[in-house]
Enzyme design. Sequence first.
Site, PDB file in Angstrom:
ATOM      1  N   THR A 195       0.852  -1.190   0.000  1.00 53.83           N
ATOM      2  CA  THR A 195       0.000   0.000   0.000  1.00 53.83           C
ATOM      3  C   THR A 195       0.885   1.237   0.000  1.00 53.83           C
ATOM      4  OG1 THR A 195      -1.847  -1.057   1.096  1.00 53.83           O
ATOM      5  CG2 THR A 195      -1.613   1.315   1.446  1.00 53.83           C
ATOM      6  N   HIS A 213      -7.129 -11.041  -0.480  1.00 47.90           N
ATOM      7  CA  HIS A 213      -6.401 -10.624   0.733  1.00 47.90           C
ATOM      8  C   HIS A 213      -7.080 -11.239   1.958  1.00 47.90           C
ATOM      9  CE1 HIS A 213      -3.970  -8.514   3.449  1.00 47.90           C
ATOM     10  NE2 HIS A 213      -4.038  -7.291   2.970  1.00 47.90           N
ATOM     11  N   ASN A 257      -3.515 -10.292   7.510  1.00 51.90           N
ATOM     12  CA  ASN A 257      -3.257  -9.027   8.221  1.00 51.90           C
ATOM     13  C   ASN A 257      -4.435  -8.399   8.949  1.00 51.90           C
ATOM     14  OD1 ASN A 257      -0.604  -9.219   7.533  1.00 51.90           O
ATOM     15  ND2 ASN A 257      -0.704  -7.819   5.804  1.00 51.90           N
ATOM     16  N   TYR A 303      -7.614  -8.042   8.239  1.00 55.72           N
ATOM     17  CA  TYR A 303      -8.701  -7.354   7.532  1.00 55.72           C
ATOM     18  C   TYR A 303      -9.935  -8.265   7.496  1.00 55.72           C
ATOM     19  CZ  TYR A 303      -5.053  -4.006   6.607  1.00 55.72           C
ATOM     20  OH  TYR A 303      -4.048  -3.086   6.783  1.00 55.72           O
ATOM     21  N   ASN A 336      -2.989  -5.772  13.045  1.00 57.22           N
ATOM     22  CA  ASN A 336      -4.318  -5.169  13.195  1.00 57.22           C
ATOM     23  C   ASN A 336      -5.152  -5.825  14.291  1.00 57.22           C
ATOM     24  OD1 ASN A 336      -4.185  -3.001  11.322  1.00 57.22           O
ATOM     25  ND2 ASN A 336      -4.238  -4.490   9.668  1.00 57.22           N
TER      26      ASN A 336
HETATM   27  C1  LIG Z   1       4.601   0.213   3.075  1.00 58.08           C
HETATM   28  C2  LIG Z   1       3.984  -1.154   3.228  1.00 58.08           C
HETATM   29  C3  LIG Z   1       2.735  -1.383   2.710  1.00 58.08           C
HETATM   30  C4  LIG Z   1       2.159  -2.671   2.795  1.00 58.08           C
HETATM   31  N1  LIG Z   1       0.945  -2.905   2.200  1.00 58.08           N
HETATM   32  C5  LIG Z   1       0.448  -4.164   2.152  1.00 58.08           C
HETATM   33  C6  LIG Z   1      -0.720  -4.453   1.402  1.00 58.08           C
HETATM   34  O1  LIG Z   1      -1.299  -3.598   0.711  1.00 58.08           O
HETATM   35  N2  LIG Z   1      -1.202  -5.731   1.438  1.00 58.08           N
HETATM   36  C7  LIG Z   1      -0.579  -6.715   2.163  1.00 58.08           C
HETATM   37  O2  LIG Z   1      -1.045  -7.860   2.169  1.00 58.08           O
HETATM   38  N3  LIG Z   1       0.555  -6.464   2.854  1.00 58.08           N
HETATM   39  C8  LIG Z   1       1.095  -5.226   2.837  1.00 58.08           C
HETATM   40  N4  LIG Z   1       2.282  -4.994   3.478  1.00 58.08           N
HETATM   41  C9  LIG Z   1       3.052  -6.124   4.013  1.00 58.08           C
HETATM   42  C10 LIG Z   1       4.063  -6.601   2.962  1.00 58.08           C
HETATM   43  O3  LIG Z   1       3.407  -7.145   1.818  1.00 58.08           O
HETATM   44  C11 LIG Z   1       4.981  -7.704   3.539  1.00 58.08           C
HETATM   45  O4  LIG Z   1       4.191  -8.754   4.024  1.00 58.08           O
HETATM   46  C12 LIG Z   1       5.855  -7.186   4.680  1.00 58.08           C
HETATM   47  O5  LIG Z   1       6.473  -5.955   4.334  1.00 58.08           O
HETATM   48  C13 LIG Z   1       6.940  -8.224   5.028  1.00 58.08           C
HETATM   49  O6  LIG Z   1       7.757  -8.487   3.898  1.00 58.08           O
HETATM   50  P1  LIG Z   1       9.221  -7.827   3.747  1.00 58.08           P
HETATM   51  O7  LIG Z   1       9.992  -8.214   4.983  1.00 58.08           O
HETATM   52  O8  LIG Z   1       9.805  -8.424   2.498  1.00 58.08           O
HETATM   53  O9  LIG Z   1       9.032  -6.345   3.666  1.00 58.08           O
HETATM   54  C14 LIG Z   1       2.865  -3.718   3.442  1.00 58.08           C
HETATM   55  C15 LIG Z   1       4.123  -3.458   3.982  1.00 58.08           C
HETATM   56  C16 LIG Z   1       4.698  -2.204   3.862  1.00 58.08           C
HETATM   57  C17 LIG Z   1       6.091  -1.968   4.402  1.00 58.08           C
END
Ligand SMILES: Cc1cc2nc3c(=O)[nH]c(=O)nc-3n(C[C@H](O)[C@H](O)[C@H](O)COP(=O)(O)O)c2cc1C
Length: 370
Positions: A29, A179, A182, A184, A239
């Site tokens: 996001t 989705h 998390n 939701y 959440n």
């Molecule tokens: C800025 C940001 C926005 C995110 N938005 C979403 C999202 O829209 N949908 C989702 O399922 N997870 C979202 N996440 C979680 C990421 O998809 C991911 O699960 C999380 O960052 C862990 O992976 P990483 O260690 O590779 O960053 C978001 C994470 C970050 C940092």
Amino acid sequence: MTDTLDPLFQPLKAGALNLRNRIVMAPLTRSRADHKTLAPRQINADYYGQRASAGMIIAEATQIMPEGQGYAWTPGIYSDEQIAGWKLVTDAVHAKGGTIVLQLWHVGRISHRDLQPGGKLPVAPSAVKPEGKAFTETGFKDLETPRALELDEIPGIVAQYGQASKNAIAAGFDGVEVHGANGYLLDQFLRDKTNLRTDAYGGSIPNRARFLLEATQAAVDAIGKERVGIRLSPVSPANDCADSNPEPLFTYVTEKLSEMGLAFLHVIEGETRGSRAPEGAFDLSVLRKAFKGVYIGNNGYDPKLAAARVANGEVDAVAFGRPFIANPDLVERIRDGAPLAQPDEATFYGGDAKGYVDYPTYREADAKVA
Ligand SMILES: Cc1cc2nc3c(=O)[nH]c(=O)nc-3n(C[C@H](O)[C@H](O)[C@H](O)COP(=O)(O)O)c2cc1C
């Protein structure tokens, strides 16, 4: 490239989705849709186009209906303008030979009346107030006690998962990711901290799983199982969502999803953006075993861990989230052993080009230094 990273560069077929490598862009996001229409714009197409060398892009969480929104300026997939906006994005990714699916989102109680049509309360399985803040157009506000959905409202939301899937295909996406993670709406139905219902959607594991399975089936009926994946976060407290006994719950859900023949299952391993092994977590390898299709792991991976887990069959592919923010050319950097840039958290959500489309590739960065 060192041989140890080679497993990440093997192509993969997930249902009808063709991944040219195992490095998936996780949904992120960024709150940069058009402020009025919540449609993606050219800048969003530029951002995703820069990242098209990923094996597959899972585009950011996108509300399937106005009530599904929980953060300012997140995109939707329910209006003609939004479909047209997303077409800019999918064209940019396809022009570079990439694969892109859309994450279908309903936030449930993680919202605020300021973000809801008619200023109404957000909806949820039960009237249980979440801890935390909502990101509204006028700043952070306390989350509120949601209104419990009436039984007769559920089929309409389920149907919207089907319509949103059709809209995603009309916008040029290769598929969708439901989705279910998390904390939701779908996750709120699954877990017993947030689902206190006593009807067919609450109580037993099959009852709590019913909504998620119906929503996923609606997507499958709309566009075909080979274009539908799903994301789960079985042990994440994100959440303020939790379950008193997650292992049998998520094993049941995974077995049912496997029977549906989905293109992929995408699992956040551990606490989203936190520990990969939080206290009290069960061993997620039972889900890998229970799901017959492609299994994508995520959370806190670096390239070495990703390659090792692909090599020994613990996952088929790995989704990287934060690393893709600051490294549009993450695939090339991993291949060439180039260092990874660190993202600026201050520009994660909202704003414009800064911290969004201005991260250079490592070749561009090198050229500047030289
Ligand atoms: C800025 C940001 C926005 C995110 N938005 C979403 C999202 O829209 N949908 C989702 O399922 N997870 C979202 N996440 C979680 C990421 O998809 C991911 O699960 C999380 O960052 C862990 O992976 P990483 O260690 O590779 O960053 C978001 C994470 C970050 C940092």
